[in-house]
Write a protein that holds these residues in place. Structure first.
Motif, mmCIF file in Angstrom:
data_model
loop_
_atom_site.group_PDB
_atom_site.id
_atom_site.type_symbol
_atom_site.label_atom_id
_atom_site.label_comp_id
_atom_site.label_asym_id
_atom_site.label_seq_id
_atom_site.Cartn_x
_atom_site.Cartn_y
_atom_site.Cartn_z
ATOM 1 N N MET A 59 0.811 -1.205 0.000
ATOM 2 C CA MET A 59 0.000 0.000 0.000
ATOM 3 C C MET A 59 0.854 1.269 0.000
ATOM 4 O O MET A 59 0.502 2.254 -0.678
ATOM 5 N N SER A 60 1.956 1.268 0.719
ATOM 6 C CA SER A 60 2.811 2.453 0.709
ATOM 7 C C SER A 60 3.453 2.650 -0.654
ATOM 8 O O SER A 60 3.584 3.793 -1.136
ATOM 9 N N THR A 61 3.840 1.546 -1.295
ATOM 10 C CA THR A 61 4.421 1.637 -2.642
ATOM 11 C C THR A 61 3.390 2.160 -3.634
ATOM 12 O O THR A 61 3.681 3.036 -4.460
ATOM 13 N N ALA A 62 2.166 1.637 -3.548
ATOM 14 C CA ALA A 62 1.111 2.069 -4.458
ATOM 15 C C ALA A 62 0.709 3.519 -4.200
ATOM 16 O O ALA A 62 0.439 4.276 -5.144
ATOM 17 N N ALA A 63 0.662 3.922 -2.926
ATOM 18 C CA ALA A 63 0.303 5.304 -2.608
ATOM 19 C C ALA A 63 1.342 6.279 -3.152
ATOM 20 O O ALA A 63 0.993 7.348 -3.684
ATOM 21 N N ALA A 64 2.622 5.929 -3.042
ATOM 22 C CA ALA A 64 3.680 6.790 -3.577
ATOM 23 C C ALA A 64 3.561 6.919 -5.096
ATOM 24 O O ALA A 64 3.742 8.004 -5.661
ATOM 25 N N LYS A 65 3.249 5.810 -5.753
ATOM 26 C CA LYS A 65 3.073 5.845 -7.205
ATOM 27 C C LYS A 65 1.867 6.703 -7.572
ATOM 28 O O LYS A 65 1.922 7.480 -8.535
ATOM 29 N N ALA A 66 0.789 6.580 -6.815
ATOM 30 C CA ALA A 66 -0.408 7.369 -7.096
ATOM 31 C C ALA A 66 -0.128 8.862 -6.916
ATOM 32 O O ALA A 66 -0.584 9.689 -7.723
ATOM 33 N N GLU A 67 0.606 9.225 -5.869
ATOM 34 C CA GLU A 67 0.930 10.630 -5.656
ATOM 35 C C GLU A 67 1.796 11.157 -6.804
ATOM 36 O O GLU A 67 1.588 12.276 -7.284
ATOM 37 N N ALA A 68 2.756 10.353 -7.254
ATOM 38 C CA ALA A 68 3.634 10.777 -8.346
ATOM 39 C C ALA A 68 2.851 10.953 -9.643
ATOM 40 O O ALA A 68 3.014 11.949 -10.362
ATOM 41 N N MET A 69 1.983 9.997 -9.951
ATOM 42 C CA MET A 69 1.212 10.108 -11.180
ATOM 43 C C MET A 69 0.145 11.196 -11.070
ATOM 44 O O MET A 69 -0.191 11.853 -12.066
ATOM 45 N N GLY A 70 -0.366 11.417 -9.867
ATOM 46 C CA GLY A 70 -1.342 12.476 -9.664
ATOM 47 C C GLY A 70 -0.759 13.862 -9.850
ATOM 48 O O GLY A 70 -1.498 14.830 -10.053
ATOM 49 N N ALA A 71 0.567 13.980 -9.782
ATOM 50 C CA ALA A 71 1.227 15.267 -9.973
ATOM 51 C C ALA A 71 1.380 15.627 -11.445
ATOM 52 O O ALA A 71 1.748 16.765 -11.778
ATOM 53 N N LEU A 72 1.106 14.686 -12.341
ATOM 54 C CA LEU A 72 1.163 14.995 -13.765
ATOM 55 C C LEU A 72 0.082 16.010 -14.118
ATOM 56 O O LEU A 72 -1.000 16.001 -13.518
ATOM 57 N N PRO A 73 0.338 16.908 -15.071
ATOM 58 C CA PRO A 73 -0.696 17.868 -15.480
ATOM 59 C C PRO A 73 -1.957 17.138 -15.927
ATOM 60 O O PRO A 73 -1.913 16.301 -16.835
ATOM 61 N N ARG A 74 -3.080 17.452 -15.288
ATOM 62 C CA ARG A 74 -4.301 16.681 -15.506
ATOM 63 C C ARG A 74 -4.782 16.729 -16.956
ATOM 64 O O ARG A 74 -5.152 15.698 -17.528
ATOM 65 N N ALA A 75 -4.798 17.907 -17.544
ATOM 66 C CA ALA A 75 -5.312 18.024 -18.917
ATOM 67 C C ALA A 75 -4.455 17.229 -19.889
ATOM 68 O O ALA A 75 -4.975 16.554 -20.788
ATOM 69 N N ALA A 76 -3.145 17.305 -19.725
ATOM 70 C CA ALA A 76 -2.252 16.572 -20.620
ATOM 71 C C ALA A 76 -2.400 15.071 -20.430
ATOM 72 O O ALA A 76 -2.416 14.296 -21.398
ATOM 73 N N PHE A 77 -2.520 14.646 -19.163
ATOM 74 C CA PHE A 77 -2.674 13.217 -18.891
ATOM 75 C C PHE A 77 -3.986 12.693 -19.453
ATOM 76 O O PHE A 77 -4.018 11.688 -20.173
ATOM 77 N N SER A 78 -5.087 13.359 -19.131
ATOM 78 C CA SER A 78 -6.389 12.852 -19.563
ATOM 79 C C SER A 78 -6.529 12.908 -21.079
ATOM 80 O O SER A 78 -7.102 11.998 -21.690
ATOM 81 N N GLY A 79 -5.992 13.954 -21.702
ATOM 82 C CA GLY A 79 -6.061 14.038 -23.150
ATOM 83 C C GLY A 79 -5.262 12.950 -23.835
ATOM 84 O O GLY A 79 -5.715 12.350 -24.817
ATOM 85 N N SER A 80 -4.089 12.658 -23.306
ATOM 86 C CA SER A 80 -3.257 11.594 -23.881
ATOM 87 C C SER A 80 -3.893 10.229 -23.665
ATOM 88 O O SER A 80 -3.851 9.360 -24.533
ATOM 89 N N LYS A 81 -4.508 10.044 -22.488
ATOM 90 C CA LYS A 81 -5.169 8.778 -22.183
ATOM 91 C C LYS A 81 -6.352 8.553 -23.124
ATOM 92 O O LYS A 81 -6.564 7.426 -23.603
ATOM 93 N N ARG A 82 -7.110 9.612 -23.399
ATOM 94 C CA ARG A 82 -8.226 9.472 -24.336
ATOM 95 C C ARG A 82 -7.738 9.051 -25.711
ATOM 96 O O ARG A 82 -8.350 8.199 -26.373
ATOM 97 N N LYS A 83 -6.644 9.631 -26.170
ATOM 98 C CA LYS A 83 -6.103 9.267 -27.483
ATOM 99 C C LYS A 83 -5.605 7.828 -27.491
ATOM 100 O O LYS A 83 -5.813 7.088 -28.461
ATOM 101 N N ALA A 84 -4.937 7.419 -26.412
ATOM 102 C CA ALA A 84 -4.359 6.075 -26.353
ATOM 103 C C ALA A 84 -5.417 4.994 -26.219
ATOM 104 O O ALA A 84 -5.322 3.925 -26.841
ATOM 105 N N HIS A 85 -6.451 5.250 -25.416
ATOM 106 C CA HIS A 85 -7.437 4.224 -25.089
ATOM 107 C C HIS A 85 -8.744 4.354 -25.855
ATOM 108 O O HIS A 85 -9.555 3.425 -25.860
#
Length: 233
Positions: free
Chosen positions: A185-211
């Motif tokens: 859980m600590s490993t997963a929480a650290a990963k979630a915090e790191a990925m959550g720091a990515l710019p939201r618009a860029a992340f969600s837009g790229s995810k929409r294109k990829a998926h």
């Protein structure tokens, strides 16, 4: 937020959603509804999702008490599950999953639909066992698997219903890494915090294109394929 199926808490910007029905965390209508409610809430107040299960049991698949209710009941439940999975696959926030134990059938699909997956080390079973229990694999399952499972293992993971342990599940595309149970859980929480720091618009837009192409295929075929969900075809 909490009920008898899951708990929800935001920590350091991460919405921690923990499934725990006291048994195997099967996906029934109530669990699917609770998960959708948590996703609604997290989208407004978090930067990432951390999804987990109870110790030793992540998710055992769709609720067998519903699946035994006949073709129409199966079609309704599996169809609802498919919509939850496509929602996760297109969700605008990073979805990190801590696989706390066994993840079979719909449990394996939850892993395939997540952005990053960390599994607890141990003698756990992970995979898509639909064929082994007499169910024809739905097309949406195959679409998710084609995106995430390496081509040489695709038939083994789907048509052959091969089950993997956490270590081999990394090679098979169900997990990205493993961790000791007490560090999961600590490993997963650290990963979630790191990925959550990515710019939201860029992340969600790229995810929409990829998926997006995969989700469109699923949406286009879900209704027509639903007749196969009862395993009779």
């Amino acid at each position: 937020m909490s009920d008898n199926l899951l708990s929800y808490e935001v920590r350091n910007g991460v919405a921690e959603i923990r499934m725990d029905d006291g048994r195997a965390n099967a996906l029934g209508h109530e669990m699917i509804g609770a998960l959708n409610g948590a996703l609604d809430k997290a989208e407004k107040e978090a930067s990432a999702i951390l999804l987990s299960g109870r110790e030793g049991r992540f998710c055992a698949g769709f609720d067998l008490s519903v699946m035994s209710g006949g073709p129409l009941a199966v079609q309704e439940l599996v169809g609802s599950g498919a919509k939850l999975l496509t929602r996760l696959y297109m969700y605008p926030l990073p979805v990190i999953t801590a696989c706390t134990g066994h993840a079979l059938a719909a449990g394996g699909l939850l892993l395939l639909a997540s952005d990053y997956r960390i599994g607890a080390e141990g003698t756990f079973k992970i995979g898509l066992n639909e064929v082994a229990i007499g169910m024809t694999t739905p097309l949406f399952l195959l679409h998710f698997a084609r995106d995430r499972v390496p081509a040489p293992l695709f038939d083994q993971a789907t048509v052959h219903a091969r089950i993997f342990d956490p270590e081999s599940a990394v090679a098979a595309g169900f997990l990205d890494e493993t961790a000791a149970p007490d560090a999961l859980m600590s490993t997963a929480a650290a990963k979630a915090e790191a990925m959550g720091a990515l710019p939201r618009a860029a992340f969600s837009g790229s995810k929409r294109k990829a998926h997006g192409p995969t989700v469109r295929h699923i949406e286009d075929t879900l209704s027509a394929d639903s007749s196969s969900f009862d395993g009779a075809h």
